[in-house]
Scaffold this active site. Structure first.
Site, PDB file in Angstrom:
ATOM      1  N   HIS A   1       0.791  -1.312   0.153  1.00 24.17           N
ATOM      2  CA  HIS A   1      -0.072  -0.155   0.071  1.00 24.17           C
ATOM      3  C   HIS A   1       0.695   1.297  -0.020  1.00 24.17           C
ATOM      4  O   HIS A   1       0.394   2.331  -0.371  1.00 24.17           O
ATOM      5  CB  HIS A   1      -1.197  -0.019   1.096  1.00 24.17           C
ATOM      6  CG  HIS A   1      -2.021  -0.848   0.761  1.00 24.17           C
ATOM      7  ND1 HIS A   1      -2.002  -2.234   1.156  1.00 24.17           N
ATOM      8  CD2 HIS A   1      -3.141  -1.113  -0.053  1.00 24.17           C
ATOM      9  CE1 HIS A   1      -3.072  -2.937   0.364  1.00 24.17           C
ATOM     10  NE2 HIS A   1      -3.785  -2.059   0.021  1.00 24.17           N
TER      11      HIS A   1
ATOM     12  N   ARG B   1     -11.065   2.898  -2.601  1.00 26.45           N
ATOM     13  CA  ARG B   1     -10.400   2.212  -1.376  1.00 26.45           C
ATOM     14  C   ARG B   1     -10.545   3.114  -0.149  1.00 26.45           C
ATOM     15  O   ARG B   1      -9.910   3.933   0.063  1.00 26.45           O
ATOM     16  CB  ARG B   1      -9.012   2.124  -1.729  1.00 26.45           C
ATOM     17  CG  ARG B   1      -8.511   1.095  -2.674  1.00 26.45           C
ATOM     18  CD  ARG B   1      -6.868   0.997  -2.900  1.00 26.45           C
ATOM     19  NE  ARG B   1      -6.531  -0.403  -3.501  1.00 26.45           N
ATOM     20  CZ  ARG B   1      -5.964  -0.111  -4.550  1.00 26.45           C
ATOM     21  NH1 ARG B   1      -5.886   0.966  -5.325  1.00 26.45           N
ATOM     22  NH2 ARG B   1      -5.630  -1.339  -5.374  1.00 26.45           N
TER      23      ARG B   1
ATOM     24  N   ARG C   1     -15.784   0.759  -1.930  1.00 23.41           N
ATOM     25  CA  ARG C   1     -15.484  -0.369  -1.260  1.00 23.41           C
ATOM     26  C   ARG C   1     -15.595  -0.175   0.254  1.00 23.41           C
ATOM     27  O   ARG C   1     -14.848   0.903   0.553  1.00 23.41           O
ATOM     28  CB  ARG C   1     -13.960  -0.962  -1.908  1.00 23.41           C
ATOM     29  CG  ARG C   1     -13.701  -2.523  -1.143  1.00 23.41           C
ATOM     30  CD  ARG C   1     -12.273  -2.952  -1.622  1.00 23.41           C
ATOM     31  NE  ARG C   1     -11.398  -2.110  -1.084  1.00 23.41           N
ATOM     32  CZ  ARG C   1     -10.191  -2.509  -1.357  1.00 23.41           C
ATOM     33  NH1 ARG C   1      -9.995  -3.483  -2.287  1.00 23.41           N
ATOM     34  NH2 ARG C   1      -9.071  -1.809  -0.963  1.00 23.41           N
TER      35      ARG C   1
ATOM     36  N   GLU D   1     -11.356 -11.945  -4.801  1.00 24.17           N
ATOM     37  CA  GLU D   1      -9.796 -11.980  -4.423  1.00 24.17           C
ATOM     38  C   GLU D   1      -9.337 -13.067  -3.656  1.00 24.17           C
ATOM     39  O   GLU D   1      -8.057 -13.210  -3.282  1.00 24.17           O
ATOM     40  CB  GLU D   1      -9.442 -10.585  -3.983  1.00 24.17           C
ATOM     41  CG  GLU D   1     -10.325 -10.345  -2.693  1.00 24.17           C
ATOM     42  CD  GLU D   1      -9.918  -8.964  -2.262  1.00 24.17           C
ATOM     43  OE1 GLU D   1      -8.831  -8.242  -2.501  1.00 24.17           O
ATOM     44  OE2 GLU D   1     -10.692  -8.411  -1.315  1.00 24.17           O
TER      45      GLU D   1
ATOM     46  N   ASN E   1      -4.524  -8.097  -7.398  1.00 26.59           N
ATOM     47  CA  ASN E   1      -3.241  -8.172  -6.225  1.00 26.59           C
ATOM     48  C   ASN E   1      -3.540  -9.302  -5.459  1.00 26.59           C
ATOM     49  O   ASN E   1      -2.438  -9.760  -4.839  1.00 26.59           O
ATOM     50  CB  ASN E   1      -3.519  -6.897  -5.718  1.00 26.59           C
ATOM     51  CG  ASN E   1      -3.588  -5.597  -6.857  1.00 26.59           C
ATOM     52  OD1 ASN E   1      -3.335  -5.917  -8.050  1.00 26.59           O
ATOM     53  ND2 ASN E   1      -3.761  -4.526  -6.449  1.00 26.59           N
TER      54      ASN E   1
ATOM     55  N   ARG F   1       2.616 -10.235  -1.166  1.00 26.08           N
ATOM     56  CA  ARG F   1       2.598  -9.220  -2.345  1.00 26.08           C
ATOM     57  C   ARG F   1       3.388  -7.906  -1.794  1.00 26.08           C
ATOM     58  O   ARG F   1       3.555  -6.946  -2.602  1.00 26.08           O
ATOM     59  CB  ARG F   1       1.193  -8.469  -2.641  1.00 26.08           C
ATOM     60  CG  ARG F   1       0.369  -7.859  -1.567  1.00 26.08           C
ATOM     61  CD  ARG F   1      -0.945  -7.616  -1.819  1.00 26.08           C
ATOM     62  NE  ARG F   1      -1.357  -6.378  -2.329  1.00 26.08           N
ATOM     63  CZ  ARG F   1      -2.551  -5.740  -2.399  1.00 26.08           C
ATOM     64  NH1 ARG F   1      -3.595  -6.489  -2.191  1.00 26.08           N
ATOM     65  NH2 ARG F   1      -2.671  -4.554  -2.644  1.00 26.08           N
TER      66      ARG F   1
ATOM     67  N   CYS G   1     -10.175  -4.902 -11.299  1.00 26.92           N
ATOM     68  CA  CYS G   1      -9.334  -3.628 -10.450  1.00 26.92           C
ATOM     69  C   CYS G   1      -8.213  -3.843 -10.252  1.00 26.92           C
ATOM     70  O   CYS G   1      -7.587  -3.117  -9.617  1.00 26.92           O
ATOM     71  CB  CYS G   1     -10.456  -3.198  -9.533  1.00 26.92           C
ATOM     72  SG  CYS G   1     -10.576  -4.203  -7.985  1.00 26.92           S
TER      73      CYS G   1
HETATM   74  C1  PEP Z   1      -6.970  -6.319  -5.305  1.00 23.43           C
HETATM   75  O1  PEP Z   1      -6.620  -7.044  -4.053  1.00 23.43           O
HETATM   76  O2  PEP Z   1      -6.475  -6.480  -6.592  1.00 23.43           O
HETATM   77  C2  PEP Z   1      -7.252  -4.880  -5.045  1.00 23.43           C
HETATM   78  C3  PEP Z   1      -7.533  -4.008  -6.183  1.00 23.43           C
HETATM   79  O3  PEP Z   1      -7.296  -4.481  -4.037  1.00 23.43           O
HETATM   80  P1  PEP Z   1      -6.274  -3.750  -2.864  1.00 23.43           P
HETATM   81  O4  PEP Z   1      -5.083  -3.726  -3.823  1.00 23.43           O
HETATM   82  O5  PEP Z   1      -6.792  -2.596  -2.163  1.00 23.43           O
HETATM   83  O6  PEP Z   1      -5.938  -5.132  -1.928  1.00 23.43           O
HETATM   84 MG    MG Z   2      -7.544  -6.732  -2.312  1.00 25.57          MG
END
Ligand code: PEP
Ligand code: MG
Length: 759
Positions: free
Chosen positions: A379, A482, A518, A617, A640, A651, A688
């Site tokens: 993030h 977000r 979200r 996800e 992601n 990640r 997304c």
């Molecule tokens: C994802 O997980 O792909 C997503 C778009 O949400 P975030 O990156 O906020 O976890």
């Molecule tokens: Mg996510």
């Protein structure tokens, strides 16, 4: 011996790594030609580099020809087979090179011994001339169609590395023109080129400043004695006021730039400064005869000791805040008050940063950030992109040893750094930036593929400042807001009213357009500084996102009420993150229904019919996708996290980043399953996650039927241009082929082959 094309393609990754290890540019190019010649079982492999200003190709490395020709043999654009391949931007394969009408024998490099000739242009982004890769062999008709594919694959992989190498070459040339012998310290100076990974794109330059906050060491006392000339209470009070007004200015600047609660980031500093335990303790020491600067140092170090011993990571992070404050006070006491912590014209190099640091440095006008620890989808990267601060991760900690004050150029689009670059390098980058600016200005309000298929391109929004960018780049709505960011950067939970105002501003920025809000996704790498999160051994597998909301119903309901109220008379879509079961989803929806009933009985305006969807996800969601499709109005695929959880690759952990691959067969099949189910069940679906930023993957997504994506707003011009060049039928073929592969090796080979480019 058989040629080993697949291995060859796999070794290209090795080549990029080799570049960092190479002592010099020519070393690297030499290794490259050796590896290619070995795998192609070709007697000769050479690389010619192209000089766009002079329109000349120069032999830069060779295995098999006379190396005396390196740096000397050159061909004009269109001259010989090599020059023709470059001019016409196409591979040329000749069984008998000497029979080609363009063949031009070059004396002294023994080329005439090699009849079979294969020349493939090295192109950056498919169009920019970088050079030509050539293989030759004495056996006529030695090269075949597969060899062309393999060499093309290598060329496109090498293009970025060689382009950077070319920039370096101009640097070396300039060095060679120096009349004197280089000094010893220059010979041992830091490498001029560093390869990293892009976290937030953009090209910037500035002088290096190294953040000394890492390691949580202590603040160093300036003077030795507490004599009469030392600063006293009056100096301290002036410095304190000066610090407060500097921080207030910074806070206002952040407010202007982001227009939301992000400005509160400096509140923490102001609160500490005004705290009696902090400044009061300093006053006490000064009254007992300690000089002001030593009093500051002593109290700050006590706090550092206290915080750094704490088991609470949020308190540990405060060490940096306290240390920062200590520096500010000391600077002001020593009457260097004009330094208000402005990082304009500077590139910050740090070992590690937390999201609030990124905000703080952005407010202090930092030009770019180089960081050693983190992950591209972590993030802090997402935040840096929202703040439009270019950021690159560099694995090697030696970057922290660069000389402060040297000029650094960051090409965060490629993830590269140039330390102390030559004017020629800077000039090349100026023209690149101009080109990108032109590309940005030509963005269209709607996106269609070549065959006229509409692709809806929406924007992801993290901070309110992203909306401005989304509007500028003609986003057709917001596919992912977000909502956790205003929570992360505050010092307390925002009230329902504060949240409603934020959500209203989002709707106001996109009148009449689709907006997906979200609900909170905290936990994992996003902790609320003011909330006592339980200590978790695996926070990414812990109380994250919807799990947190369902456990903290008061917070969840406040947020849902704010969303429903802001969405009155608008196209409101509410999305739940981290859904692992239909039960979670229905439970969350029930809470929303309770909020609707409450609002109804309170007589407040609200949206009684929002569409309710979920982030797909988690691997569990893929397995029950048909049941989820029955329950939900829409899906948004969060690649992601989907990649992270499917492949069990953190990640945020750069050391396993090579395993975080969006084209893994498991990921491709999972995404296909989701999209297929959505289409059959008539559920709106979008992507997304960052997978939609990768051109090969975009082609795949369009091929399996995705017609809506949501991406970082700054990426819209590039992604739109790519989508406009796609044919859906071609994309379908590409996807079908990709879905057949069971190994990464096959996927890699396909994506780097001619078929992968044109299927
Ligand atoms: C994802 O997980 O792909 C997503 C778009 O949400 P975030 O990156 O906020 O976890
Ligand atoms: Mg996510």
């Amino acid at each position: 011996m058989a040629k080993d094309n697949v291995d060859l393609i796999c070794d290209i990754g090795e080549l990029a790594g080799l570049f960092e290890k190479s002592q010099s540019l020519s070393d690297f190019l030499q290794s490259a030609v050796s590896i290619v010649a070995f795998h192609m079982r070709a007697a000769v492999c050479s690389i010619y580099l192209y000089d766009a200003d002079r329109e000349v190709l120069t032999l830069a490395a060779t295995q098999g020809l006379n190396t005396d020709g390196v740096g000397k043999v050159s061909l004009k654009l269109g001259e010989g087979i090599v020059g023709t391949a470059m001019k016409e931007l196409r591979p040329i394969c000749e069984g008998h090179g000497s029979l080609n009408p363009n063949f031009k024998p070059i004396e002294g490099i023994f080329e005439e011994n090699y009849e079979a000739f294969l020349a493939v242009p090295i192109l950056l982004r498919g169009v920019m001339r970088v050079g030509v890769l050539v293989t030759q062999d004495p056996q006529p008709n030695y090269f075949h169609k597969n060899d062309i594919k393999a060499l093309r694959a290598i060329s496109s992989q090498l293009a970025v590395v060689i382009e950077n190498a070319k920039l370096l070459m101009s640097l070396h040339e300039a060095e060679q023109r120096l009349p004197e012998e280089p000094k010893v310290e220059e010979v041992h100076k830091q490498p001029a080129f560093v390869k990293g990974v892009t976290a937030s794109s953009g090209v910037v330059r500035g002088t290096a400043v190294i953040l000394d906050g890492h390691g949580y060491d202590v603040l160093v006392a300036p003077g030795e004695t507490d004599d009469v000339s030392s600063p006293g209470l009056e100096d301290f009070e002036i410095a304190l006021q000066e610090s407060i007004s500097q921080l207030t200015i910074l806070q206002n600047r952040m407010e202007e730039r982001l227009g939301d609660v992000a400005s509160l980031i400096f509140n923490a500093h102001l609160l500490i400064l005004k705290d009696e335990g902090f400044s009061g303790e300093m006053r006490k020491l000064i009254a007992q005869g300690t000089s002001a600067d030593r009093a500051v140092t002593s109290v700050v170090n006590d706090y550092i000791g206290l915080f750094s011993k704490s088991k609470n990571p949020r308190l540990q992070e405060k060490v940096l805040d306290v240390k920062d404050l200590g520096h500010r006070l000391l600077r002001n006491i020593q009457q260097h008050g004009e330094d208000s912590g402005d990082y304009s014209g500077q590139i910050l190099i740090a070992k590690e940063l937390v999201p609030s640091d990124v905000l703080k440095f952005a407010a202090q006008n930092v030009e770019g950030i180089v960081i050693v620890q983190g992950g591209v989808t972590a993030h802090i990267s997402i935040l840096a992109r929202s703040l439009r601060v270019p950021m690159v991760f560099v694995e090697n900690e030696r970057i922290l040893d660069v000389e402060p004050g040297i000029l650094i150029l960051i090409d965060a689009n490629q993830g590269t750094l140039f330390l102390d670059p030559e004017p020629a390098v800077l000039k090349q980058y100026d023209s690149l930036v101009n080109r990108q600016e032109t590309e940005r200005k030509s963005v269209l309000p709607e996106t269609f593929t070549m065959d006229g298929t509409k692709i809806k391109v929406l924007s992801n929004v993290n901070l309110l400042s992203d909306i401005e960018f989304a509007i500028e780049n003609q986003a057709e709505g917001i596919g992912l807001y977000r909502s956790e960011f205003p929570f992360i950067i505050r010092n307390e939970f925002p009230s329902e009213e504060a949240q409603r105002l934020i959500y209203e501003r989002i709707f106001n920025g996109m009148p009449g357009k689709e907006v997906v809000l979200r609900t909170l996704d905290v936990g994992g790498d996003k902790k609320l500084p003011y909330h006592q999160h339980d200590e978790e051994a695996n926070p990414f597998l812990g109380l994250r996102a919807i799990r947190f909301s369902l456990k903290n119903l008061g917070i969840f309901k406040q947020q849902l009420r704010a969303m429903l109220r802001a969405g009155a008379d608008r196209q409101l879509k509410i999305m739940f993150p981290f859904i692992s079961s239909v039960d979670d989803f229905l439970e969350a929806k029930e809470v929303m229904m309770e909020c609707i009933m409450e609002l109804e009985s309170e007589g407040l305006p609200y949206n009684p019919n929002p569409q309710v969807g979920l982030m797909v996800e988690l691997p569990a969601a893929v397995e029950i996708i048909d049941e989820l499709a029955e329950a939900a109005d829409f899906f948004s695929i969060g690649t992601n996290d989907l990649i992270q959880y499917l492949l069990a690759v953190d990640r945020t952990n750069e050391s396993v980043s090579s395993m975080y691959v969006c084209h893994h067969p498991a990921v491709l099949r999972a995404v296909y399953r989701i999209v297929n189910s959505a289409i059959h069940n008539d559920v709106d679906v979008s992507v997304c996650g960052d997978m939609a930023l990768n051109e090969d993957m975009l082609k795949f997504l369009i091929g399996i039927g995705v017609r809506k994506i949501s991406i970082d707003p700054q990426q819209i011009p590039r992604v739109q241009a790519f989508l406009c060049s796609l044919h859906t039928e071609e994309a379908r073929r590409h996807a079908r082929k990709l879905l057949r592969f069971g190994t990464l090796r096959e996927v890699n080979a396909f994506l780097t082959s001619v078929d992968g480019e044109s299927a």
